[in-house]
Design a protein around this motif. Structure first.
Motif, short mmCIF file in Angstrom:
data_model
loop_
_atom_site.label_atom_id
_atom_site.label_comp_id
_atom_site.label_asym_id
_atom_site.label_seq_id
_atom_site.Cartn_x
_atom_site.Cartn_y
_atom_site.Cartn_z
N SER A 138 38.83 49.01 26.03
CA SER A 138 40.29 48.85 25.94
C SER A 138 40.91 47.57 26.28
O SER A 138 42.01 47.31 26.06
CB SER A 138 40.70 49.76 27.24
N GLY A 139 39.90 46.76 26.50
CA GLY A 139 40.35 45.33 26.69
C GLY A 139 40.92 45.04 28.31
O GLY A 139 41.31 43.75 28.46
N GLU A 140 40.84 46.20 28.98
CA GLU A 140 41.47 46.06 30.39
C GLU A 140 40.66 45.02 31.09
O GLU A 140 41.05 44.17 31.83
CB GLU A 140 41.52 47.33 30.91
N LEU A 141 39.15 45.11 30.83
CA LEU A 141 38.26 44.10 31.61
C LEU A 141 37.69 43.15 30.13
O LEU A 141 37.04 43.56 29.54
CB LEU A 141 37.14 44.78 32.04
N PRO A 142 38.18 41.77 30.24
CA PRO A 142 37.68 40.92 29.23
C PRO A 142 36.15 40.91 29.29
O PRO A 142 35.54 40.70 30.29
CB PRO A 142 38.40 39.54 29.51
N ALA A 143 35.65 40.68 27.88
CA ALA A 143 34.28 40.92 27.85
C ALA A 143 33.88 40.18 26.40
O ALA A 143 34.82 40.12 25.68
CB ALA A 143 33.50 42.24 28.02
N ARG A 174 31.27 36.72 35.09
CA ARG A 174 31.63 37.06 36.73
C ARG A 174 32.89 36.54 37.08
O ARG A 174 33.69 37.46 37.65
CB ARG A 174 30.57 36.16 37.29
N GLU A 175 33.63 35.50 36.43
CA GLU A 175 34.87 35.01 36.96
C GLU A 175 35.89 36.27 36.42
O GLU A 175 36.86 36.31 37.07
CB GLU A 175 35.12 33.56 36.34
N GLN A 176 35.67 36.68 35.24
CA GLN A 176 36.71 37.62 34.63
C GLN A 176 36.55 38.90 35.54
O GLN A 176 37.47 39.45 35.66
CB GLN A 176 36.15 37.93 33.15
N LEU A 177 35.38 39.37 35.88
CA LEU A 177 35.18 40.52 36.82
C LEU A 177 36.02 40.20 37.98
O LEU A 177 36.62 41.10 38.59
CB LEU A 177 33.92 40.85 37.03
N GLU A 178 35.83 38.90 38.68
CA GLU A 178 36.45 38.90 39.92
C GLU A 178 38.10 39.06 39.68
O GLU A 178 38.56 39.41 40.55
CB GLU A 178 36.08 37.58 40.49
N ALA A 179 38.36 38.26 38.61
CA ALA A 179 39.88 38.09 38.44
C ALA A 179 40.39 39.52 38.28
O ALA A 179 41.44 39.99 38.49
CB ALA A 179 40.11 37.51 37.01
N TYR A 180 39.50 40.60 37.29
CA TYR A 180 39.98 41.91 37.16
C TYR A 180 39.99 42.75 38.61
O TYR A 180 41.03 43.41 38.89
CB TYR A 180 38.71 42.65 36.28
N ILE A 181 39.10 42.45 39.42
CA ILE A 181 39.30 43.16 40.84
C ILE A 181 40.44 42.84 41.64
O ILE A 181 41.14 43.51 42.18
CB ILE A 181 37.88 42.88 41.54
#
Length: 89
Positions: free
Chosen positions: A34-39, A52-59
């Motif tokens: 969906s693009g909600e979590l960049p990958a 990892r930084e994108q995951l932390e930003a998402y959280i």
């Protein structure tokens, strides 16, 4: 899996991401698709990887969204006497 920040490297698989978020693999995949979590897709087979930084930003963004929702709910209900704290004083 050991999820200490220094032990998981820069990129995580979707399985690792799901483990960190305590969600199913299909839910992690849905967040990425969906693009909600960049990958990014890497390799010949196009395996998804989440930085990892994108995951932390998402959280952090989810925490901020929850905080804003709580403030909204408080302000929304504060003007309704039946639901406000003043009723119970």
């Amino acid at each position: 899996m050991n999820t200490a920040p220094d032990s998981i490297g820069r990129f995580l698989t979707l399985a690792d991401t799901a483990d960190v978020l305590n969600i199913s693999l299909s839910q992690a995949y849905a967040l990425v698709r969906s693009g909600e979590l960049p990958a990014i897709k890497v390799g010949g087979n196009g395996h998804w990887r989440v930085e990892r930084e994108q995951l932390e930003a998402y959280i952090q963004s989810r925490y901020e969204e929850s905080r804003r929702q709580a403030l909204w709910n408080q302000s929304d209900y504060a003007n309704i006497p039946e639901l406000s704290a003043d009723r119970f004083v």
